[in-house]
Design a protein around this motif. Sequence first.
Motif, PDB file in Angstrom:
ATOM      1  N   PRO A   8       0.834  -1.203   0.000  1.00 52.88           N
ATOM      2  CA  PRO A   8       0.000   0.000   0.000  1.00 52.88           C
ATOM      3  C   PRO A   8       0.868   1.253   0.000  1.00 52.88           C
ATOM      4  CG  PRO A   8      -0.807  -1.563   1.634  1.00 52.88           C
ATOM      5  CD  PRO A   8       0.522  -2.079   1.159  1.00 52.88           C
ATOM      6  N   GLY A   9       0.873   1.992  -1.079  1.00 51.48           N
ATOM      7  CA  GLY A   9       1.612   3.250  -1.128  1.00 51.48           C
ATOM      8  C   GLY A   9       3.035   3.183  -1.640  1.00 51.48           C
ATOM      9  N   PHE A  10       3.589   1.987  -1.859  1.00 53.16           N
ATOM     10  CA  PHE A  10       4.954   1.926  -2.382  1.00 53.16           C
ATOM     11  C   PHE A  10       5.234   0.552  -2.981  1.00 53.16           C
ATOM     12  CE2 PHE A  10       5.700  -0.086   1.671  1.00 53.16           C
ATOM     13  CZ  PHE A  10       6.798  -0.913   1.487  1.00 53.16           C
ATOM     14  N   THR A  11       6.345   0.485  -3.712  1.00 54.66           N
ATOM     15  CA  THR A  11       6.780  -0.762  -4.336  1.00 54.66           C
ATOM     16  C   THR A  11       8.234  -1.031  -3.968  1.00 54.66           C
ATOM     17  OG1 THR A  11       5.283  -0.465  -6.217  1.00 54.66           O
ATOM     18  CG2 THR A  11       7.135  -1.967  -6.522  1.00 54.66           C
ATOM     19  N   ALA A  12       8.527  -2.261  -3.616  1.00 56.05           N
ATOM     20  CA  ALA A  12       9.898  -2.684  -3.369  1.00 56.05           C
ATOM     21  C   ALA A  12      10.406  -3.402  -4.613  1.00 56.05           C
ATOM     22  CB  ALA A  12       9.971  -3.599  -2.150  1.00 56.05           C
ATOM     23  N   GLU A  13      11.524  -2.925  -5.152  1.00 56.87           N
ATOM     24  CA  GLU A  13      12.107  -3.498  -6.360  1.00 56.87           C
ATOM     25  C   GLU A  13      13.277  -4.398  -5.971  1.00 56.87           C
ATOM     26  OE1 GLU A  13      13.331  -0.011  -8.364  1.00 56.87           O
ATOM     27  OE2 GLU A  13      11.317   0.846  -8.470  1.00 56.87           O
ATOM     28  N   LEU A  14      13.152  -5.685  -6.259  1.00 56.98           N
ATOM     29  CA  LEU A  14      14.187  -6.652  -5.923  1.00 56.98           C
ATOM     30  C   LEU A  14      14.875  -7.110  -7.203  1.00 56.98           C
ATOM     31  CD1 LEU A  14      12.146  -8.843  -3.381  1.00 56.98           C
ATOM     32  CD2 LEU A  14      13.147  -6.574  -3.064  1.00 56.98           C
ATOM     33  N   SER A  15      16.181  -6.991  -7.251  1.00 55.80           N
ATOM     34  CA  SER A  15      16.944  -7.342  -8.442  1.00 55.80           C
ATOM     35  C   SER A  15      18.049  -8.321  -8.052  1.00 55.80           C
ATOM     36  CB  SER A  15      17.553  -6.082  -9.064  1.00 55.80           C
ATOM     37  OG  SER A  15      18.411  -6.395 -10.140  1.00 55.80           O
TER      38      SER A  15
END
Length: 231
Positions: A109-116
Amino acid sequence: MVFEAARHLFEPGFETVGQWVDEQKSSGREVTGASLNFHQYSSRWDAVLAGQEPNIFSLRHGGGALVDLGIYTVYAAVAWFGEPQAISYRAQLAPTGVDAAGVLLLIYPGFTAELSFSKNQVSRLPNEIRAGRSGLLLNAVQGIDRVKTVEGQTLFEADKPGAPLSQLMRYEALAFAELVAAQRQGNLTAQQRDHYRYLTQLSRIVNRICTEARHQAGIVFSGEIGSSEKR
């Protein structure tokens, strides 16, 4: 008692990050984004390029970048931010059918976590957690040596950077031993029971995310439902 060996959960640098995230929440400052990375050129990748199928790059042995390295970033995100509302995975497939690299988005909710993460290349991408005007910089998601705020305040710095694996695994081994000893002696405290339940639930969430992510990318291990290969 059953544990998954996610050693970085018990490292002091990892716990420092978790405390900072909790402080943001308690102060009314929500996390607004995160970028977590784990890239390592595998010693087995050259064998894949030569037409071989090492275990770590095999569907028959449950291999691939996500379940080998990416799972560290998934554990970190779920431990720090909780279970995401949705996920989206884009993978770069190896000739063997598993993922050599990938980018996994965890939507909150409200943000995205980018995992690479990857096992076929080297990268020096930074790791960061953003919280509006504030933020946190960390050198890794496991074996963390440094944790600093974007304002320059050092929250954690290892006495001896680049500690050997035996030292990093020590924190996990001690935590497991304490719980097992208390269980065997029949004096497991309510706090210890809650911690064990937390670890168990965390493991289930992480593995559920990884399984869904693999299936989004069309990666089905041998023996799984939908696999064309027999056990």
